[in-house]
Design an enzyme around this catalytic site. Structure first.
Site, PDB file in Angstrom:
ATOM      1  N   LYS A  95       1.320   3.987  -3.117  1.00  0.00           N
ATOM      2  CA  LYS A  95       0.958   5.400  -2.966  1.00  0.00           C
ATOM      3  C   LYS A  95       2.171   6.284  -3.301  1.00  0.00           C
ATOM      4  CE  LYS A  95      -2.553   6.907  -1.718  1.00  0.00           C
ATOM      5  NZ  LYS A  95      -3.786   7.219  -2.516  1.00  0.00           N
TER       6      LYS A  95
ATOM      7  N   TYR B 127       0.822  -1.219   0.000  1.00  0.00           N
ATOM      8  CA  TYR B 127       0.000   0.000   0.000  1.00  0.00           C
ATOM      9  C   TYR B 127       0.857   1.271   0.000  1.00  0.00           C
ATOM     10  CZ  TYR B 127      -3.062   3.775   1.450  1.00  0.00           C
ATOM     11  OH  TYR B 127      -3.693   5.001   1.531  1.00  0.00           O
TER      12      TYR B 127
HETATM   13  N1  LIG Z   1      -8.403   6.537   5.220  1.00  0.00           N
HETATM   14  C1  LIG Z   1      -7.270   7.137   5.542  1.00  0.00           C
HETATM   15  O1  LIG Z   1      -6.912   7.260   6.722  1.00  0.00           O
HETATM   16  C2  LIG Z   1      -6.406   7.702   4.457  1.00  0.00           C
HETATM   17  C3  LIG Z   1      -6.724   7.604   3.104  1.00  0.00           C
HETATM   18  N2  LIG Z   1      -5.891   8.159   2.161  1.00  0.00           N
HETATM   19  C4  LIG Z   1      -6.200   8.108   0.721  1.00  0.00           C
HETATM   20  O2  LIG Z   1      -7.462   8.719   0.515  1.00  0.00           O
HETATM   21  C5  LIG Z   1      -8.123   8.121  -0.588  1.00  0.00           C
HETATM   22  C6  LIG Z   1      -9.515   7.731  -0.168  1.00  0.00           C
HETATM   23  O3  LIG Z   1      -9.405   6.790   0.875  1.00  0.00           O
HETATM   24  P1  LIG Z   1     -10.641   6.330   1.761  1.00  0.00           P
HETATM   25  O4  LIG Z   1     -11.784   7.202   1.470  1.00  0.00           O
HETATM   26  O5  LIG Z   1     -10.176   6.159   3.121  1.00  0.00           O
HETATM   27  O6  LIG Z   1     -10.898   4.890   1.145  1.00  0.00           O
HETATM   28  P2  LIG Z   1     -12.225   4.228   0.634  1.00  0.00           P
HETATM   29  O7  LIG Z   1     -11.918   2.807   0.362  1.00  0.00           O
HETATM   30  O8  LIG Z   1     -13.348   4.535   1.535  1.00  0.00           O
HETATM   31  O9  LIG Z   1     -12.479   4.990  -0.730  1.00  0.00           O
HETATM   32  C7  LIG Z   1     -11.826   4.666  -1.909  1.00  0.00           C
HETATM   33  C8  LIG Z   1     -12.840   4.678  -3.033  1.00  0.00           C
HETATM   34  O10 LIG Z   1     -12.166   4.339  -4.241  1.00  0.00           O
HETATM   35  C9  LIG Z   1     -12.992   3.447  -4.949  1.00  0.00           C
HETATM   36  N3  LIG Z   1     -12.192   2.579  -5.801  1.00  0.00           N
HETATM   37  C10 LIG Z   1     -11.384   1.563  -5.424  1.00  0.00           C
HETATM   38  N4  LIG Z   1     -10.878   0.965  -6.494  1.00  0.00           N
HETATM   39  C11 LIG Z   1     -11.367   1.612  -7.566  1.00  0.00           C
HETATM   40  C12 LIG Z   1     -11.225   1.443  -8.967  1.00  0.00           C
HETATM   41  N5  LIG Z   1     -10.473   0.456  -9.467  1.00  0.00           N
HETATM   42  N6  LIG Z   1     -11.863   2.289  -9.778  1.00  0.00           N
HETATM   43  C13 LIG Z   1     -12.661   3.264  -9.279  1.00  0.00           C
HETATM   44  N7  LIG Z   1     -12.844   3.465  -7.986  1.00  0.00           N
HETATM   45  C14 LIG Z   1     -12.215   2.648  -7.137  1.00  0.00           C
HETATM   46  C15 LIG Z   1     -13.699   2.626  -3.883  1.00  0.00           C
HETATM   47  O11 LIG Z   1     -14.866   2.021  -4.408  1.00  0.00           O
HETATM   48  C16 LIG Z   1     -13.953   3.641  -2.819  1.00  0.00           C
HETATM   49  O12 LIG Z   1     -15.216   4.240  -2.975  1.00  0.00           O
HETATM   50  C17 LIG Z   1      -7.259   6.949  -1.026  1.00  0.00           C
HETATM   51  O13 LIG Z   1      -6.535   7.318  -2.163  1.00  0.00           O
HETATM   52  C18 LIG Z   1      -6.336   6.712   0.154  1.00  0.00           C
HETATM   53  O14 LIG Z   1      -5.117   6.182  -0.264  1.00  0.00           O
HETATM   54  C19 LIG Z   1      -4.786   8.847   2.526  1.00  0.00           C
HETATM   55  C20 LIG Z   1      -4.441   8.978   3.819  1.00  0.00           C
HETATM   56  C21 LIG Z   1      -5.215   8.426   4.892  1.00  0.00           C
HETATM   57  C1  LIG Z   2      -2.457  -2.697  17.124  1.00  0.00           C
HETATM   58  C2  LIG Z   2      -3.925  -2.395  17.278  1.00  0.00           C
HETATM   59  C3  LIG Z   2      -4.251  -2.343  18.743  1.00  0.00           C
HETATM   60  O1  LIG Z   2      -5.352  -1.581  19.115  1.00  0.00           O
HETATM   61  C4  LIG Z   2      -4.310  -1.131  16.594  1.00  0.00           C
HETATM   62  C5  LIG Z   2      -4.229  -1.264  15.099  1.00  0.00           C
HETATM   63  C6  LIG Z   2      -4.550   0.031  14.499  1.00  0.00           C
HETATM   64  C7  LIG Z   2      -4.277   0.037  12.980  1.00  0.00           C
HETATM   65  C8  LIG Z   2      -5.334  -0.801  12.301  1.00  0.00           C
HETATM   66  C9  LIG Z   2      -4.195   1.458  12.479  1.00  0.00           C
HETATM   67  C10 LIG Z   2      -3.074   2.229  13.172  1.00  0.00           C
HETATM   68  C11 LIG Z   2      -2.575   3.274  12.194  1.00  0.00           C
HETATM   69  C12 LIG Z   2      -3.498   3.180  11.023  1.00  0.00           C
HETATM   70  C13 LIG Z   2      -3.016   3.685   9.661  1.00  0.00           C
HETATM   71  C14 LIG Z   2      -2.553   5.122   9.712  1.00  0.00           C
HETATM   72  O2  LIG Z   2      -3.547   5.952  10.264  1.00  0.00           O
HETATM   73  C15 LIG Z   2      -2.128   5.643   8.389  1.00  0.00           C
HETATM   74  C16 LIG Z   2      -2.942   5.258   7.221  1.00  0.00           C
HETATM   75  C17 LIG Z   2      -2.888   6.011   6.106  1.00  0.00           C
HETATM   76  C18 LIG Z   2      -3.509   5.637   4.909  1.00  0.00           C
HETATM   77  O3  LIG Z   2      -3.262   6.208   3.856  1.00  0.00           O
HETATM   78  C19 LIG Z   2      -4.432   4.483   4.892  1.00  0.00           C
HETATM   79  C20 LIG Z   2      -4.816   3.999   6.245  1.00  0.00           C
HETATM   80  C21 LIG Z   2      -3.642   3.941   7.215  1.00  0.00           C
HETATM   81  C22 LIG Z   2      -2.618   2.934   6.664  1.00  0.00           C
HETATM   82  C23 LIG Z   2      -4.149   3.544   8.626  1.00  0.00           C
HETATM   83  C24 LIG Z   2      -4.685   2.081   8.614  1.00  0.00           C
HETATM   84  C25 LIG Z   2      -5.026   1.555   9.996  1.00  0.00           C
HETATM   85  C26 LIG Z   2      -3.877   1.695  10.980  1.00  0.00           C
HETATM   86  C27 LIG Z   2      -2.720   0.819  10.552  1.00  0.00           C
END
Ligand SMILES: NC(=O)C1=CN([C@@H]2O[C@H](COP(=O)(O)OP(=O)(O)OC[C@H]3O[C@@H](n4cnc5c(N)ncnc54)[C@H](O)[C@@H]3O)[C@@H](O)[C@H]2O)C=CC1
Ligand SMILES: C[C@@H](CO)CCC[C@@H](C)[C@H]1CC[C@H]2[C@@H]3[C@H](O)CC4=CC(=O)CC[C@]4(C)[C@H]3CC[C@]12C
Length: 422
Positions: free
Chosen positions: A216, A212
């Site tokens: 990215k 992952y």
């Molecule tokens: N959730 C987090 O803590 C973080 C997320 N991100 C980034 O933010 C973005 C959004 O993440 P989230 O909303 O958390 O994830 P999410 O899984 O909720 O949203 C991702 C969306 O992309 C769509 N998707 C996946 N594969 C696809 C494909 N082949 N074609 C079209 N659409 C597709 C999914 O259906 C989903 O709706 C991602 O790029 C992720 O890497 C970055 C930092 C932290």
């Molecule tokens: C060891 C467990 C005991 O409670 C807790 C496990 C927590 C994990 C599942 C999360 C801890 C940190 C998270 C990640 C972090 O916030 C950074 C991220 C950035 C992204 O772009 C995608 C999600 C994630 C990798 C996020 C995923 C969940 C954790 C690993």
């Protein structure tokens, strides 16, 4: 082509300029801006003002935006924020593998919303969606650190998907591309080095083995390298990347999972991570707001912002992953047991390794993907926090939601969950 395109459109250009956004703490509150320009222009009567206002908004509503991944956790917030906070929007295209039923409720708004079911790995589908868009916000991604998808699939979606988006911009003449990257492109690295209140220029040895963060990081490099490429028509492509830390807020699946886990354990969670390990978190509404602002400012400030990366930040406090979650789960009745981790780190590592082994052994039969694995343990157990004001300096970003608001909204969302649906 029409087979995969589901379109819901409407055009109700009624009094949009009078509508206040649902959020009321915006710095870039556009109706207020209009009032400022109103007094600057010296228009005196209400009639004149209304006339001018209507002319402005008719002229202003001209932009077409595309949000990939628009039905995901972050994507939905970006979509809703754009509809509330981008007055120049004429059409909003939402591209996702799976379309959400909530898209229906957007039908009451004045902007044409076009829902497109599509796959970013399919170049022709991406080209069709991008054609005619002014701005692309590329948030689609396969977010998997639990071993649910294969490394090849993660690469295909996150890297090839991003290549397809870039090429589509170049081929169709779309000039502005905002990429949702991640703090994970920097770290934590495999050596577990802390990143303590770092900024975009802080030196850090970014080494990735997990698919992952690796995907990215590759995708982000592609996006930044594409800045300045000539798009169809000869104008330069302007790109930039936003790097959220761990996002939280309404719709966060991991928070939901942890809440239900706590309920199953009789309202308790057991501390596994030392309270001293700080983990960066940012509220989803603020991340969405940053996307809207970047997309808005990219044209005017292309020379400054093109090819740049920005961490996403707000006023959320620096805490351990578990202590931070308790800010929301605590008021919802859960308790974090222990002031120190209940198990020694080596034992947790062993359990995490055991989970990885079980996942591998069971793969032919079922998908075993628990939260704890060697990678998630390492991330949760390594300090990674950002302290920067680059977004403020470059495009005037201030968080739209205070910590109090972010906390209250997230608590309300957890409280609204069905406690019996464990
Ligand atoms: N959730 C987090 O803590 C973080 C997320 N991100 C980034 O933010 C973005 C959004 O993440 P989230 O909303 O958390 O994830 P999410 O899984 O909720 O949203 C991702 C969306 O992309 C769509 N998707 C996946 N594969 C696809 C494909 N082949 N074609 C079209 N659409 C597709 C999914 O259906 C989903 O709706 C991602 O790029 C992720 O890497 C970055 C930092 C932290
Ligand atoms: C060891 C467990 C005991 O409670 C807790 C496990 C927590 C994990 C599942 C999360 C801890 C940190 C998270 C990640 C972090 O916030 C950074 C991220 C950035 C992204 O772009 C995608 C999600 C994630 C990798 C996020 C995923 C969940 C954790 C690993």
């Amino acid at each position: 082509m029409e087979g995969w395109r589901l379109v819901c459109s409407w055009n109700g250009h009624e009094g949009r300029s009078k509508r206040k956004g649902d959020y009321d703490e915006s710095l870039a509150d556009w109706p207020r801006k209009q009032e400022d320009s109103l007094s600057a222009a010296g228009l005196s009567s209400l009639g004149q003002w209304l006339q001018q206002d209507m002319a402005d908004s008719a002229q202003a509503q001209k932009l077409v935006y595309l949000v990939t991944g628009g039905c995901g956790f972050l994507g939905e917030h970006v979509v809703r924020m754009l509809l509330q906070r981008e007055p120049r929007l004429r059409e909003l295209r939402i591209f996702d593998l799976q379309l959400g039923p909530w898209l229906e409720e957007l039908k009451t708004g004045p902007v044409q919303v076009t829902a497109i079911q599509g796959d970013v790995t399919q170049a022709h589908e991406v080209i069709a969606a991008v054609a005619g868009a002014h701005v692309v916000i590329h948030a689609a991604g396969l977010v998997d650190v639990f071993g649910r998808a294969s490394p090849e699939t993660i690469h295909e979606v996150n890297v090839q998907g991003t290549k397809n988006v870039i090429e589509a911009c170049v081929q169709t003449g779309t000039q502005f591309l905002v990429y949702t990257s991640s703090m994970e492109v920097v770290g934590p690295n495999v050596k577990g080095h802390p990143f303590y209140r770092g900024n975009e220029d802080t030196p850090y040895e970014a080494v990735h083995r997990h698919p992952y963060p690796h995907s990215k990081a590759l995708a982000e490099q592609l996006v930044l390298k594409a800045n300045g490429r000539k798009v169809r028509g000869g104008l330069p492509l302007v790109t930039c990347a936003l790097r959220p830390t761990g996002i939280y807020g309404e719709g966060h699946q991991i928070m939901r999972d942890i809440y239900y886990q706590g309920l199953r354990l009789g309202g308790r969670l057991f501390r596994a991570i030392p309270a001293s390990v700080e983990h960066g978190r940012v509220y989803v509404g603020n991340v969405a707001w940053m996307h809207v602002l970047v997309a808005r400012e990219l044209e005017q400030r292309a020379a400054l912002m093109g090819g740049q990366v920005y961490f996403c930040y707000d006023e959320s406090p620096y805490k351990s992953y578990e202590d931070f979650n308790m800010e929301f789960l605590g008021p919802c009745g859960l308790r974090l047991v222990g002031t120190h981790p209940l198990l020694p780190y080596w034992l947790l590592m062993l359990l995490a390794a055991l989970n990885a082994l079980l996942q591998w052994l069971l793969r032919p039969l079922l998908l075993y993907a628990p939260l704890l694995n060697p990678y998630t343990l390492a991330v949760a157990n390594t300090t990674f926090t950002v302290s920067t004001n680059k977004a403020q300096r470059h495009f005037g970003y201030e968080p739209l939601f205070s910590w109090e608001d972010s906390r209250t909204r997230t608590i309300r969302w957890v409280q609204a969950m069905d406690g019996s649906a464990q």
